[in-house]
Design a protein around this motif. Structure first.
Motif, mmCIF file in Angstrom:
data_model
loop_
_atom_site.group_PDB
_atom_site.id
_atom_site.type_symbol
_atom_site.label_atom_id
_atom_site.label_comp_id
_atom_site.label_asym_id
_atom_site.label_seq_id
_atom_site.Cartn_x
_atom_site.Cartn_y
_atom_site.Cartn_z
ATOM 1 N N THR A 52 0.808 -1.227 0.000
ATOM 2 C CA THR A 52 0.000 0.000 0.000
ATOM 3 C C THR A 52 0.840 1.276 0.000
ATOM 4 O O THR A 52 0.332 2.346 0.336
ATOM 5 N N HIS A 53 2.104 1.197 -0.402
ATOM 6 C CA HIS A 53 2.925 2.414 -0.466
ATOM 7 C C HIS A 53 2.796 3.039 -1.859
ATOM 8 O O HIS A 53 3.116 2.415 -2.872
ATOM 9 N N TYR A 54 2.307 4.275 -1.899
ATOM 10 C CA TYR A 54 2.157 5.021 -3.151
ATOM 11 C C TYR A 54 2.769 6.401 -2.985
ATOM 12 O O TYR A 54 2.714 6.992 -1.900
ATOM 13 N N THR A 55 3.321 6.934 -4.072
ATOM 14 C CA THR A 55 3.757 8.328 -4.069
ATOM 15 C C THR A 55 2.530 9.238 -4.136
ATOM 16 O O THR A 55 2.385 10.188 -3.375
ATOM 17 N N ASP A 56 1.639 8.943 -5.044
ATOM 18 C CA ASP A 56 0.355 9.634 -5.214
ATOM 19 C C ASP A 56 -0.612 8.551 -5.671
ATOM 20 O O ASP A 56 -0.533 8.072 -6.802
ATOM 21 N N VAL A 57 -1.517 8.122 -4.798
ATOM 22 C CA VAL A 57 -2.299 6.925 -5.079
ATOM 23 C C VAL A 57 -3.102 7.059 -6.368
ATOM 24 O O VAL A 57 -3.180 6.111 -7.163
ATOM 25 N N ALA A 58 -3.704 8.215 -6.630
ATOM 26 C CA ALA A 58 -4.534 8.359 -7.831
ATOM 27 C C ALA A 58 -3.686 8.269 -9.102
ATOM 28 O O ALA A 58 -4.022 7.536 -10.042
ATOM 29 N N CYS A 59 -2.582 8.998 -9.128
ATOM 30 C CA CYS A 59 -1.712 8.967 -10.313
ATOM 31 C C CYS A 59 -1.055 7.603 -10.478
ATOM 32 O O CYS A 59 -0.944 7.083 -11.604
#
Length: 343
Positions: free
Chosen positions: A219-226
């Motif tokens: 669940t690690h995202y820089t920007d979840v939507a992008c």
């Protein structure tokens, strides 16, 4: 090619949208009656402030085209469709065992169609976090009798099968399925891509990291939507390169799959970013944990009102598939939205 994304903002609907388009201060949004007046220009990890649509730099116009071009219907009826969920599993998180036997499943499916379902999605493997793995043969033994019975009793209703296994896909298509809905975006079974390249069915690619057993570790995202849009874009390209026509593809952002509660909320708030992919969008929020957390409702079967409210966030697309357990309430929500917003 997904380094640059455009996020639409400043939405108008119905007659106001048409007037703004006529005046040149808004652009039409894909298949809908909506229009947008501004955008964020996202390049890598950086984003601009809001830019009026008339002031977008020329170099960004090819990306802007993704937002205004009509999206193919992927072989299904046009406009917003309610997709009724028919789980034939004994361990579904929200309706465990309710439609496990073919007779009850067929009765439930007939009621869904009467309630306004435009497509039915049949699943034989639970993909909730930590769900037990079943073999493809076991999955088909659950799905097959229901699919065959439905195709015989209501041949005009489009049928989708929720599976990540090529054995089930092949048998389902032979039995009358028109859509394959894969939570792994055709990444689980190496035989899936070449199999579907030879078919003409619609294909749903859902975003998920890991597997249903391991996804909560990813669940690690820089920007979840992008990040979700870009990762789904990679799966779209892989499908096209394998020979699946782009107009057959649909995308599902995978709410609840390798996303935290906060990430699910952000992803829903920015769901229109999926327009960059140029594919029909499937919004599958029904009774999920995020709805329960937002509403304080512990019992999944009591989350249908929250499901309707959340699912309507996808209506600006014009032709979304809204995947739900409670068809009647979702169909009412769609009709009200269309009536108010001029759709």
């Amino acid at each position: 090619m997904w380094h640059r994304l455009v996020e639409p903002m400043g939405f108008l609907f119905g007659p106001m949208a048409q007037e703004a388009i006529r005046q040149g201060v808004a652009l039409p949004f894909q298949n809908s009656t909506a229009a947008f007046t501004a955008v964020l220009l996202i390049e890598g990890d950086s984003a601009s402030g809001p830019v009026p649509v008339g002031a977008v730099p020329h170099a960004w116009l090819p990306v802007m085209q993704r937002l205004v071009s009509p999206v193919p219907d992927a072989g299904l009826p046009a406009g917003p469709l309610v997709m009724g969920i028919l789980n034939t599993t004994p361990d579904s998180f929200s309706c465990a065992g309710q439609h496990y036997h073919a007779g009850s499943a067929l009765q439930a499916a007939e009621q869904m169609v009467r309630d306004g379902a435009g497509v039915l999605d049949i699943g034989g493997e639970s993909t909730r976090p930590g769900a037990a793995v079943v073999s493809p043969q076991q999955e088909w033994e659950r799905v097959g009798p229901v699919l065959e019975g439905l195709h015989q009793s209501m041949p005009d209703v489009p049928l989708s099968v929720d599976t990540r296994n090529s054995l089930v896909m092949e048998r389902a298509l032979a039995a009358g399925a028109r859509v394959i809905n894969d939570v792994s975006a055709l990444g689980h079974d190496p035989a899936a891509l070449p199999l579907l390249a030879k078919q003409q069915c619609g294909v749903v690619l859902m975003h998920m990291r890991g597997t249903p057993q391991t996804m909560e570790q990813h669940t690690h995202y820089t920007d979840v939507a992008c990040d979700v849009v870009r990762e789904l874009g990679q799966r779209v390209e892989a499908a096209v390169e394998a020979g699946i026509a782009r107009e057959r593809l649909m995308v599902d952002p995978g709410f609840g799959f390798a996303k935290t509660q906060e990430q699910n909320v952000v992803l829903l708030r920015r769901i229109l970013l999926l327009a960059n992919l140029g594919c029909r969008v499937v919004c599958a929020l029904s009774r999920k944990r995020m709805i329960g957390t937002l509403t304080g409702v512990a019992d999944p079967a009591q989350r249908d009102s929250g499901t309707v409210a959340a699912s309507l966030m996808a209506m600006p697309f014009g032709n979304p598939l809204l995947r739900v357990h409670a068809v009647a309430s979702m169909a009412q929500g769609v009709r009200v939205w269309q009536g108010v917003q001029g759709g």
